[in-house]
Design a protein around this motif. Structure first.
Motif, PDB file in Angstrom:
ATOM      1  N   GLU A  15     -43.680  29.575   5.936  1.00 32.28           N
ATOM      2  CA  GLU A  15     -42.836  29.782   4.905  1.00 32.28           C
ATOM      3  C   GLU A  15     -41.187  29.394   5.454  1.00 32.28           C
ATOM      4  N   ILE A  16     -40.597  28.405   4.856  1.00 28.56           N
ATOM      5  CA  ILE A  16     -39.345  27.987   5.455  1.00 28.56           C
ATOM      6  C   ILE A  16     -38.254  29.115   5.593  1.00 28.56           C
ATOM      7  N   ALA A  17     -38.454  30.196   4.543  1.00 33.29           N
ATOM      8  CA  ALA A  17     -37.515  31.147   4.594  1.00 33.29           C
ATOM      9  C   ALA A  17     -37.619  32.023   5.821  1.00 33.29           C
ATOM     10  N   LYS A  18     -38.643  32.097   6.691  1.00 36.13           N
ATOM     11  CA  LYS A  18     -39.037  32.769   7.645  1.00 36.13           C
ATOM     12  C   LYS A  18     -38.294  32.003   9.183  1.00 36.13           C
ATOM     13  N   PHE A  19     -38.080  30.775   8.835  1.00 36.22           N
ATOM     14  CA  PHE A  19     -37.691  30.049  10.315  1.00 36.22           C
ATOM     15  C   PHE A  19     -36.317  30.405  10.667  1.00 36.22           C
ATOM     16  N   GLY A  20     -35.341  31.041   9.891  1.00 39.22           N
ATOM     17  CA  GLY A  20     -34.135  31.388  10.458  1.00 39.22           C
ATOM     18  C   GLY A  20     -33.035  30.403   9.910  1.00 39.22           C
ATOM     19  N   ASP A  21     -31.845  30.425  10.645  1.00 41.94           N
ATOM     20  CA  ASP A  21     -30.863  29.324  10.229  1.00 41.94           C
ATOM     21  C   ASP A  21     -31.340  27.826  10.916  1.00 41.94           C
ATOM     22  N   LEU A  22     -30.993  26.937  10.111  1.00 47.09           N
ATOM     23  CA  LEU A  22     -31.094  25.590  10.520  1.00 47.09           C
ATOM     24  C   LEU A  22     -29.874  25.438  11.877  1.00 47.09           C
ATOM     25  N   TRP A  23     -30.250  24.933  12.874  1.00 49.80           N
ATOM     26  CA  TRP A  23     -29.063  24.749  13.947  1.00 49.80           C
ATOM     27  C   TRP A  23     -28.963  23.152  14.015  1.00 49.80           C
ATOM     28  N   LEU A  24     -29.861  22.473  14.056  1.00 48.53           N
ATOM     29  CA  LEU A  24     -29.687  20.811  14.184  1.00 48.53           C
ATOM     30  C   LEU A  24     -30.612  20.115  13.432  1.00 48.53           C
ATOM     31  N   ASP A  25     -30.208  19.014  12.988  1.00 43.78           N
ATOM     32  CA  ASP A  25     -31.572  18.060  12.222  1.00 43.78           C
ATOM     33  C   ASP A  25     -31.071  16.564  12.758  1.00 43.78           C
ATOM     34  N   ASP A  26     -31.919  15.689  13.301  1.00 42.59           N
ATOM     35  CA  ASP A  26     -31.419  14.447  13.872  1.00 42.59           C
ATOM     36  C   ASP A  26     -32.910  13.575  13.735  1.00 42.59           C
ATOM     37  N   HIS A  27     -32.906  12.554  13.752  1.00 41.44           N
ATOM     38  CA  HIS A  27     -33.939  11.389  14.001  1.00 41.44           C
ATOM     39  C   HIS A  27     -34.068  11.077  15.301  1.00 41.44           C
ATOM     40  N   PHE A  28     -35.525  11.072  15.775  1.00 42.07           N
ATOM     41  CA  PHE A  28     -35.782  10.489  17.228  1.00 42.07           C
ATOM     42  C   PHE A  28     -37.092   9.574  17.083  1.00 42.07           C
ATOM     43  N   THR A  29     -37.064   8.771  18.065  1.00 47.41           N
ATOM     44  CA  THR A  29     -38.060   7.895  18.126  1.00 47.41           C
ATOM     45  C   THR A  29     -38.998   8.371  19.384  1.00 47.41           C
ATOM     46  N   VAL A  30     -40.460   8.524  19.091  1.00 44.77           N
ATOM     47  CA  VAL A  30     -41.240   8.806  20.077  1.00 44.77           C
ATOM     48  C   VAL A  30     -42.126   7.710  20.301  1.00 44.77           C
ATOM     49  N   THR A  31     -42.359   7.426  21.761  1.00 41.67           N
ATOM     50  CA  THR A  31     -43.117   6.356  21.908  1.00 41.67           C
ATOM     51  C   THR A  31     -44.573   6.933  22.539  1.00 41.67           C
ATOM     52  N   LYS A  32     -45.578   6.415  21.738  1.00 45.58           N
ATOM     53  CA  LYS A  32     -47.029   7.224  22.080  1.00 45.58           C
ATOM     54  C   LYS A  32     -47.959   5.755  22.193  1.00 45.58           C
ATOM     55  N   ALA A  33     -48.446   5.586  23.222  1.00 43.98           N
ATOM     56  CA  ALA A  33     -49.175   4.589  23.279  1.00 43.98           C
ATOM     57  C   ALA A  33     -48.848   3.112  23.145  1.00 43.98           C
ATOM     58  N   GLU A  34     -47.253   3.320  23.627  1.00 49.66           N
ATOM     59  CA  GLU A  34     -46.468   1.901  23.397  1.00 49.66           C
ATOM     60  C   GLU A  34     -46.050   1.698  21.958  1.00 49.66           C
ATOM     61  N   GLN A  35     -46.339   2.642  20.841  1.00 48.50           N
ATOM     62  CA  GLN A  35     -45.835   2.441  19.698  1.00 48.50           C
ATOM     63  C   GLN A  35     -44.954   3.298  19.298  1.00 48.50           C
ATOM     64  N   PRO A  36     -43.743   2.852  18.875  1.00 52.13           N
ATOM     65  CA  PRO A  36     -42.584   3.715  18.504  1.00 52.13           C
ATOM     66  C   PRO A  36     -42.960   4.188  17.047  1.00 52.13           C
ATOM     67  N   ARG A  37     -42.470   5.668  17.269  1.00 49.50           N
ATOM     68  CA  ARG A  37     -42.640   6.419  15.868  1.00 49.50           C
ATOM     69  C   ARG A  37     -41.273   7.135  15.670  1.00 49.50           C
ATOM     70  N   ASP A  38     -41.116   7.208  14.544  1.00 48.65           N
ATOM     71  CA  ASP A  38     -39.716   7.957  14.373  1.00 48.65           C
ATOM     72  C   ASP A  38     -39.984   9.199  13.526  1.00 48.65           C
ATOM     73  N   TYR A  39     -39.345  10.096  13.903  1.00 50.83           N
ATOM     74  CA  TYR A  39     -39.594  11.549  13.588  1.00 50.83           C
ATOM     75  C   TYR A  39     -38.084  11.995  13.037  1.00 50.83           C
ATOM     76  N   HIS A  40     -38.363  12.745  11.822  1.00 44.54           N
ATOM     77  CA  HIS A  40     -37.045  13.841  11.914  1.00 44.54           C
ATOM     78  C   HIS A  40     -37.335  15.195  12.207  1.00 44.54           C
ATOM     79  N   VAL A  41     -36.323  15.738  13.240  1.00 49.55           N
ATOM     80  CA  VAL A  41     -36.615  16.803  13.694  1.00 49.55           C
ATOM     81  C   VAL A  41     -35.583  17.780  13.261  1.00 49.55           C
ATOM     82  N   PHE A  42     -36.192  19.141  12.781  1.00 52.51           N
ATOM     83  CA  PHE A  42     -35.279  20.012  12.552  1.00 52.51           C
ATOM     84  C   PHE A  42     -35.387  21.336  13.136  1.00 52.51           C
TER      85      PHE A  42
END
Length: 190
Positions: free
Chosen positions: A86-113
């Motif tokens: 439940e998103i209401a139980k996560f508390g306040d949002l502090w940051l959100d941004d986009h990150f690229t994670v390389t896994k098995a030499e494949q870049p993957r874009d994630y939106h991190v909250f």
């Protein structure tokens, strides 16, 4: 054209210059004499400058809070499957941004909250292929559905990872290359 809310920061600059702050030059100073001579209203100018700084800081905090609330509402609408959370139980949002994670030499874009109690990693989900009859008909449906002034609808998000903040032992920035020019966040979860 300056919006009324943007003028507040200008008042602080005007008061700093009029108090004879080191950032102002003689050409800019309106009441520059307050720094050189006894000016009977100098304490009022200093109080006014402090009040303007407090007001500007308060406006920035409120604007940031409202933007984060809007981000949480949008996140709530865009995530397809919350996997029992439940998103209401996560508390306040502090940051959100986009990150690229390389896994098995494949870049993957994630939106991190990063919330007060939870960190979420989400990935944009492509359009559902079951609804498409053909590529051309999908394009035609999109063109008919969107007006010229409307923004394209944001894609849904899939919840790919979640970490409870209480499980994060340490967060540091580590250099990705020997030159030390670029840094990568490193989370130690244990």
């Amino acid at each position: 054209m300056i919006k009324p809310i943007q003028r507040i920061t200008k008042y602080g600059l005007l008061l700093d210059v009029s108090r004879g702050s080191p950032n102002g030059t003689d050409d800019q100073a309106i009441l520059h004499t307050t720094a050189k001579h006894e000016y009977p209203f100098r304490p009022e100018l200093e109080e006014g400058a402090a009040a303007v700084r407090r007001i500007a800081a308060s406006i920035n905090e409120i604007t940031d809070f409202k933007a984060k609330q809007a981000t949480v509402r949008e996140l709530s609408d865009r995530v397809e499957d919350w996997k029992g959370h439940e998103i209401a139980k996560f508390g306040d949002l502090w940051l959100d941004d986009h990150f690229t994670v390389t896994k098995a030499e494949q870049p993957r874009d994630y939106h991190v909250f990063l919330f007060e109690k939870m960190m979420l990693c989400c990935k944009e989900v492509g359009p559902d292929r079951k609804d498409k009859k053909s590529k051309n008909s999908a394009i035609l449906r999109k063109d008919k559905g969107m007006s010229k002034g409307s923004m394209p609808e944001k894609r849904k998000l899939a919840l790919k990872g979640r970490i409870f903040v209480s499980n994060i032992n340490r967060a540091t920035l580590s250099s990705a290359d020997p030159s030390g020019k670029s840094f990568w966040p490193l989370l130690v979860v244990g």
